[in-house]
Design an enzyme around this catalytic site. Structure first.
Site, mmCIF file in Angstrom:
data_model
loop_
_atom_site.group_PDB
_atom_site.id
_atom_site.type_symbol
_atom_site.label_atom_id
_atom_site.label_comp_id
_atom_site.label_asym_id
_atom_site.label_seq_id
_atom_site.Cartn_x
_atom_site.Cartn_y
_atom_site.Cartn_z
ATOM 1 N N LYS A 128 0.842 -1.202 0.000
ATOM 2 C CA LYS A 128 0.000 0.000 0.000
ATOM 3 C C LYS A 128 0.884 1.262 0.000
ATOM 4 O O LYS A 128 0.648 2.174 -0.797
ATOM 5 C CB LYS A 128 -0.904 -0.027 1.238
ATOM 6 C CG LYS A 128 -1.838 1.130 1.368
ATOM 7 C CD LYS A 128 -2.225 1.388 2.793
ATOM 8 C CE LYS A 128 -1.136 2.038 3.590
ATOM 9 N NZ LYS A 128 -0.824 3.434 3.276
ATOM 10 N N GLN A 183 -5.432 -1.556 9.947
ATOM 11 C CA GLN A 183 -5.181 -2.879 9.390
ATOM 12 C C GLN A 183 -5.692 -3.986 10.322
ATOM 13 O O GLN A 183 -5.394 -3.980 11.523
ATOM 14 C CB GLN A 183 -3.662 -3.038 9.123
ATOM 15 C CG GLN A 183 -3.263 -4.362 8.517
ATOM 16 C CD GLN A 183 -3.860 -4.596 7.142
ATOM 17 O OE1 GLN A 183 -4.062 -3.678 6.361
ATOM 18 N NE2 GLN A 183 -4.177 -5.840 6.844
ATOM 19 N N ASP A 239 -11.509 2.132 3.903
ATOM 20 C CA ASP A 239 -11.727 0.676 3.885
ATOM 21 C C ASP A 239 -13.212 0.352 3.716
ATOM 22 O O ASP A 239 -13.572 -0.792 3.420
ATOM 23 C CB ASP A 239 -11.227 0.050 5.192
ATOM 24 C CG ASP A 239 -9.938 -0.729 5.007
ATOM 25 O OD1 ASP A 239 -9.609 -1.065 3.850
ATOM 26 O OD2 ASP A 239 -9.264 -0.993 6.015
#
Ligand code: NAP
Length: 294
Positions: free
Chosen positions: A52, A96, A119
């Protein structure tokens, strides 16, 4: 059989985003900024976060990483989230997953500002998605929809069977596929561990999406001739013939299933690269919303 090349399509998306970022900066705007919170040292999470960050920088976006050891308390993590929510310089961020066991994941996700939730896991975004409203959509299903669209796969009027009902893949995938728009409009069935005859359901699919987290689960007898198969699974399997000592496989028994398909996503090089591309798309969306561009 044709391979659906997620790597090439994601590269094209990244080029488009890089050109857009460069053009915005030429006009005097700041670059979009994506942040990430990583707790602990989970190998797959480390790999994903590194990718990322690399991709963010490659398209000209700012990337920042907030790293913590496993023993960070939930309260401390909520304070970091609050800080990022308030930070004018940050357009969007991810927390995460997985998080350590002592954390309440739902509480952590709910603490993220829905407008920075790139997300798409926040209940507000999930709700907007379910209602067919504009929302941040979880990166993997968002990437799959973009992959099918750009690859020219017809979805309208097709029967789509989604294997798996997780909040981050299966459920949003099913919602997106059933939406009323020309690149969706499929008739959708969701299968899970309590489905009575999963193989029979899967055989009905014109488009079969496998997101179970079980290596090689989808076998040739579960797939209709001429189906389109999207393999979301990603697993490391020990392989002494590889320099790395492992190879990547999906939830589909690729060797046996591929010959029956009209088209199929490979692992690696299918859904995986599209997830990162979709996260960049979501960051651009958050940035434009914040800066009131476009
Ligand atoms: P998950 O949260 O573990 O969900 C798995 C789903 O599959 C659940 O709904 C479960 O049913 C169902 N399932 C599991 N075993 C089954 C069985 N034997 N029969 C029927 N249904 C079964 O997994 P996830 O987060 O959605 O991820 C799925 C896969 O995608 C994993 O391999 C993951 O690594 C991969 N993934 C890849 C990417 C990418 O970028 N390529 C991104 C995200 C995830 P129940 O609900 O009944 O338990």
């Amino acid at each position: 059989m044709r391979l659906i090349d997620g790597k090439t399509i994601s590269d094209a998306i990244k080029k488009e985003i890089a050109a857009e970022v460069a053009s915005l900066m030429d006009k005097g705007h700041r670059p979009p900024h994506m942040a990430a919170i990583l707790v602990g040292h989970d190998g797959a999470s480390e790999t994903y976060i590194a990718s990322k960050e690399k991709n963010c920088r490659a398209v000209g976006m700012t990337s920042s990483l907030y790293r913590y050891e496993e023993n960070i308390s939930e309260k401390e993590l909520l304070e970091v989230i609050s800080f990022l929510n308030d930070d004018e310089e940050v357009d969007g961020f991810i927390v995460q997953l997985p998080l350590p066991r002592h954390m309440d994941v739902d509480r952590i996700i709910a603490a993220v500002d829905p407008d920075k939730d790139i997300d798409g896991f926040h209940p507000v975004n999930m709700g907007r998605l379910a209602l067919g409203e504009d929302a941040f959509v979880p990166a993997t299903p968002c990437g799959i929809m973009e992959l099918l669209k750009r690859d020219g796969i017809e979805t309208s009027g097709k029967k789509c069977v989604v294997l798996g009902r997780s909040n981050i893949v299966g459920t949003p995938m099913a919602l997106l596929m059933s939406r009323n728009n020309p690149h969706a409009n499929a008739t959708v069935t969701i299968c899970h561990s309590k489905t009575a005859d999963l193989a029979a359901e899967a055989r009905q699919a014109d488009i079969l999406v496998a997101a179970l987290g079980k290596p090689g689960f989808v076998t040739a007898d579960m797939v209709k001739d001429g189906a389109v198969v999207v393999d979301v699974g990603i697993h490391r399997i020990a392989d002494s013939t590889k320099q790395s000592g492992f190879r990547l496989v999906g939830d589909v028994d690729f060797e046996k299933v591929a010959p029956k398909c009209a088209a199929i996503t490979p692992v690696p090089g299918g859904v995986g690269p599209m997830t990162i591309a979709a996260l960049l798309m979501n960051t651009m969306k958050a940035y434009k919303k914040k800066e009131k561009i476009g």
